[in-house]
Scaffold this motif. Sequence first.
Motif, short mmCIF file in Angstrom:
data_model
loop_
_atom_site.label_atom_id
_atom_site.label_comp_id
_atom_site.label_asym_id
_atom_site.label_seq_id
_atom_site.Cartn_x
_atom_site.Cartn_y
_atom_site.Cartn_z
N ARG A 18 0.79 -1.31 -0.01
CA ARG A 18 -0.06 0.03 0.07
C ARG A 18 0.94 1.27 -0.10
NH1 ARG A 18 -4.64 -1.95 4.00
NH2 ARG A 18 -5.20 -3.92 2.84
N ARG A 19 0.96 1.81 -1.27
CA ARG A 19 1.91 2.82 -1.19
C ARG A 19 0.94 4.21 -1.53
NH1 ARG A 19 5.75 0.91 -6.00
NH2 ARG A 19 3.90 -0.10 -6.78
N GLY A 20 1.77 5.29 -1.46
CA GLY A 20 0.82 6.65 -1.32
C GLY A 20 0.07 6.73 -2.71
N ALA A 21 0.56 6.48 -3.87
CA ALA A 21 -0.40 6.71 -4.89
C ALA A 21 -0.19 5.74 -5.95
CB ALA A 21 0.10 8.23 -5.45
N LEU A 22 -1.08 5.49 -6.85
CA LEU A 22 -0.98 4.57 -8.05
C LEU A 22 -0.04 5.23 -9.11
CD1 LEU A 22 -4.69 3.99 -8.39
CD2 LEU A 22 -3.00 2.22 -7.52
N THR A 23 1.12 4.28 -9.43
CA THR A 23 1.93 4.88 -10.56
C THR A 23 1.34 4.29 -11.93
OG1 THR A 23 3.39 2.74 -10.44
CG2 THR A 23 3.70 4.35 -8.91
N GLU A 24 2.02 4.81 -12.94
CA GLU A 24 1.61 4.30 -14.26
C GLU A 24 1.68 3.04 -14.35
OE1 GLU A 24 2.72 7.39 -17.08
OE2 GLU A 24 1.85 6.21 -18.77
N ALA A 25 2.99 2.33 -13.85
CA ALA A 25 3.19 1.02 -14.10
C ALA A 25 1.84 0.28 -13.42
CB ALA A 25 4.54 0.49 -13.60
N ASP A 26 1.57 0.49 -12.38
CA ASP A 26 0.44 -0.18 -11.69
C ASP A 26 -0.59 -0.25 -12.49
OD1 ASP A 26 2.21 0.02 -9.43
OD2 ASP A 26 1.14 1.40 -8.34
N VAL A 27 -1.08 1.09 -12.84
CA VAL A 27 -2.17 1.48 -13.55
C VAL A 27 -2.25 0.47 -14.78
CG1 VAL A 27 -3.85 2.83 -14.89
CG2 VAL A 27 -2.68 3.42 -12.61
N THR A 28 -1.17 0.45 -15.56
CA THR A 28 -0.96 -0.27 -16.77
C THR A 28 -1.16 -1.83 -16.80
OG1 THR A 28 0.57 1.36 -17.55
CG2 THR A 28 0.52 -0.55 -18.81
N ALA A 29 -0.60 -2.28 -15.57
CA ALA A 29 -0.67 -3.72 -15.15
C ALA A 29 -2.26 -3.99 -14.94
CB ALA A 29 -0.07 -3.97 -14.03
N ALA A 30 -3.08 -3.20 -14.12
CA ALA A 30 -4.29 -3.39 -14.08
C ALA A 30 -5.02 -3.30 -15.21
CB ALA A 30 -4.84 -2.47 -12.93
N MET A 31 -4.64 -2.45 -16.06
CA MET A 31 -5.63 -2.20 -17.21
C MET A 31 -5.62 -3.17 -18.23
SD MET A 31 -7.23 0.38 -16.77
CE MET A 31 -7.01 0.67 -15.00
N ARG A 32 -4.74 -4.29 -18.03
CA ARG A 32 -4.63 -5.52 -18.88
C ARG A 32 -5.79 -6.46 -18.65
NH1 ARG A 32 0.89 -5.03 -20.07
NH2 ARG A 32 1.52 -5.75 -17.84
N GLU A 33 -5.95 -6.38 -17.33
CA GLU A 33 -6.88 -7.31 -16.70
C GLU A 33 -8.39 -6.41 -17.11
OE1 GLU A 33 -6.40 -10.24 -15.50
OE2 GLU A 33 -4.14 -9.72 -15.54
N VAL A 34 -8.20 -5.48 -16.85
CA VAL A 34 -9.65 -4.70 -17.18
C VAL A 34 -10.12 -4.70 -18.85
CG1 VAL A 34 -11.00 -2.28 -17.49
CG2 VAL A 34 -9.40 -2.77 -15.39
N ARG A 35 -9.05 -4.81 -19.53
CA ARG A 35 -9.24 -5.08 -21.00
C ARG A 35 -9.97 -6.22 -21.26
NH1 ARG A 35 -6.28 -7.08 -25.28
NH2 ARG A 35 -6.41 -6.10 -27.06
N VAL A 36 -9.31 -7.43 -20.76
CA VAL A 36 -9.83 -8.79 -20.91
C VAL A 36 -11.27 -8.99 -20.22
CG1 VAL A 36 -9.56 -11.12 -20.26
CG2 VAL A 36 -7.61 -9.75 -20.94
#
Lengths: 479, 308
Positions: A18-36
Motif C-alpha cells: 500500500r503505497r501513497g499513490a498509483l503509479t503508471e506501471a501499476d495502472v497499466t498492469a491493472a488495465m490489461r485485466e480490465v481490458r480482458v
Amino acid sequence: MFDALTEKLGSALSKLTRRGALTEADVTAAMREVRVALLEADVALPVVKDFIAKVTEKAVGESVIKSVTPGQMVVKIVHDELVTMLGGDPNSQEMPTLGGAGIDLAAPVPVGVLMVGLQGSGKTTTTAKIAKRLQEKERKRVLLVSLDTYRPAAQEQLAILGRQVNVVTLPIVAGEKPEAIARRGLDEARKGGFDVVIYDTAGRLTIDDAMMGEVETVRDIVKPHETLLVTDAMIGQDAVVTAKSFNEKIGITGIVLTRVDGDARGGAALSMRAVTGRPIKLIGVGEKVDALDTFDANRIAGRILGMGDIVSLVEKAAANIDHEKAEKLAARMQEGKFDLNDMLSQLQQIQRMGDMKGLLGLIPGIGAAVKQIDQSKLDPKAFKRQEAIIQSMTPKERRVPDLIKASRKQRIALGSGVTVADVNKLLKQHQQMESVMKRMKKMGGLGALLGGGGMPGMGGMPKMPGGMPGRGGFPFGKR
Amino acid sequence: MSNWFSRLVTGLSKTSNKLVTGITDILTKRKLDDAVLTELEDLLLTADLGTETAGKLTQSLAKTRFGKEVTDEEVREAFAVDIARVLEPVARPLSIDPTARPFVILMVGVNGAGKTTTIGKLAKMIAAEGRSLSLVAGDTFRAAAVEQLRVWGARVNVPVIAGAENADSAGLAFDALMQAKKRGDDVLLIDTAGRLQNKDQLMLELQKVGRVLKKVDPDAPHAVLLVLDATVGQNAHAQVEAFKAMVGVTGLVMTKLDGTAKGGVVVALAEKFGLPLHFIGVGEGVDDLRPFTARSFARSLMGLSPEG
C-alpha cells in the motif's frame, strides 16, 4: 467462467504494497485485466480502448485510501467511470425508479414511437410492454401498429399481444405495404384521438439498403418523436456496428436492451451508449408483458465488471419470500426472540429463494469466493438436513432449546438420520443467531429484516481471499 | 456450386470487409513485432473470437513469423489456415438415420435465435431429399408462434401438428411422435419455445420434452440442434453449456450470417465443445440454409476467396 474483476485485479496488483499513490506501471498492469474483463463482457473493442485511456488518465497519481488495497481502488475508479459512461451518476444513492416508462412524450399528440432493430432482438414483445406501461401507468391511449409484413405471422403476434395487454392494434389488411400501413396508422391515431402510436417494424440488417430505405420512408411519414433501437443483451462485438448504422441512417433517440434477465454480461450497453451517445432507456427483464424496467447504470456497470448485482439479489429475495412469515419472524426478532421454530422458518425461506449458488453470485465481491466454498456448504441438501433435524424435535424442544441434552440429541440424530455432532452444530448455529438477535434488540434497530442473523449453513464460509473486500468493507456499498 | 459459394461470399464479405481493411491498415509489409501482434489480436477480437482463441491464433502466427517481414495477405492466409484447422472437425453434415422412423429432430435455443425460420428452411431441404416429414409447433408460449410455423409449413408443403393455445409442449411432442410413428414418417421436426439458458424452470420443461419422447422411442430425439444467432457474443459459451447439459445438444446451427456479424465465436466453441456445426443461415429466403464448410468459412472470415 468469468472471474470477478476484483479477483483478477487483486492478483495483478498483489505485488504492490500500500503505497501513497498509483503509479503508471501499476495502472497499466491493472488495465490489461480490465481490458480482458470488458472484452469477455462483450464490450466492443474501440469502446474498450477509449475507456481504458480515460480510466488510466484518472487513475495515475490517484492516492490509495488507507483502508483499501490498490486493486480495490482501481476497481472503484473503473466502476465509477463505467457508470458515468453509461449515463449514470456513480455517487447516486437512489434506488432505481421502477415506475417511469423512460419514454419522452413531450410532443403534440399523437406522439409517434418507432421501434427498430435486428431480427429476433425482441421488438414486438417490447412494443407490447411499452404500450401496457404507457396505458396503465401514464394513462395514455395507445395505438399499436405492426409494419412487419415479412416475418410470417408477425402482425398477428402484435395483435395477440395487444389483446393481452388491452391495447388497441390497427386492424390488419392483408397484402398492405409497410408505408401504407404507417399512413393508415397515423390517420387512425389522429381520428381516434390516441395519445401515443407505436410502430413496430420488421427486423432488418443495417447493410440491407432496400430495407433501411423502407424504414427511412416510414420515419418520414410518421415523424416519430422517439425512435428506439431494440437490441439483445447477448449481442457481441457487432453491437457497435449495428447501433452506429441505425443511428446514422435512421436517427435513434434511445436504446432498449432486452433479455437482461439472461446471464449475458451486457457489455453491449456500454458500446451502444458510447458510439451513439443515446441513452439506454429501458431494459427487458422477462417474457411476461410487464417485465420492463428503467435502466440503471449502477446495476449494469456492476454486472459488466462481474461484481454481482445486489439489486437483483434483493429483488429475487423479495419476490420469493413469504411476506407473512417474514413479518412474523421480524416481529419476534425485534423482541430479541429467536427459537428453533424461527430458525426453521428462516431455513425454509432461504430454500425458497432458490439455487444458493446463483444467489451468492449476485452478492458483490462474493462471485469469486463462491468457487472456493466447500461444495457441501452450498449443497441444498445441507439445508434439508438442518430442516430435518429441527423437524425431529418436539414442539417444546423447539421453543426451549436448552432442554436438548445428550439423550434427546441422540433421539433427534436418529430421527433425522444425522450424527449427534450435526445436531450439536445446528444448536450452536442457533445460539449464534440468537445472540445476534439479542444484540440487535439492544442496539434498538432492526436493520436487516431478511436473514439479518447471517445465513445458516454459511458459517463455514472461508474468509475472502486477500485483496477482496469483505461484505462489510465493500468500497461501493452505497447502493 | 459456385452459386452458393458466391452467396456465402457476398454474405460474409460484407462482414469481413472491415476486418480485412483493418489488417491491410496494420500491415502493408511490416515487421511482425509485439505491437503488430497486439493489433492483429484486437482485430480477431472484433470478430467475437474471444480473448482466449484470439490470443492462441496470434501466438501461433508469432511462432512461425515473428520478426519477419509480412504482408497482410500472408497474415490472412495464415489465420485462415489455423481457423480452418480448428473448424474442420466440427464441419459435419446432419446425417439422418433412415432406420429411425421417424428420425426426431428437436430444435432448441434462446429467444429470437431463429429456430422457427430454420425449421422452415430445414423442412424444405429434407422434403427435397424425398423424405416424408411433419413439423411440430412446440412453441406454445409466444404469441403467434404456431401461426408462424403454419405459414412455413404451407410454404414448403409440409404438414404442421399443433395443439391448443398454451398446451403442454411435452404432451404435444408425445402425441406428434405417436402419430408420426403410426404413419411411418421419415422425419419429425419439433420446434420449441425460445428460452434463456439461466431460467431453470424453462430448462426443466425442455428436458421434459426430451424425456417424454423417449417413452415412445428410447433413441429419440435423435438430433438436438441448438440454434445460435451470429450476432451473439461470449454468452454463446454459456448457451452451449447449459443446453448441452439439459437436453444433450448434438449439433449447432448458426443463423443470420448475412449481416455485419461475423459469428467468430464458433471458432472458440469448436475448440471448447467440439460439437458439429451442421448448417449456417445466410438469409431470410427458404433456400438460405447451407451446410457448413470449414475452409470457406475461415477464408471468408478473413476476407479471402473461399475457393482460393
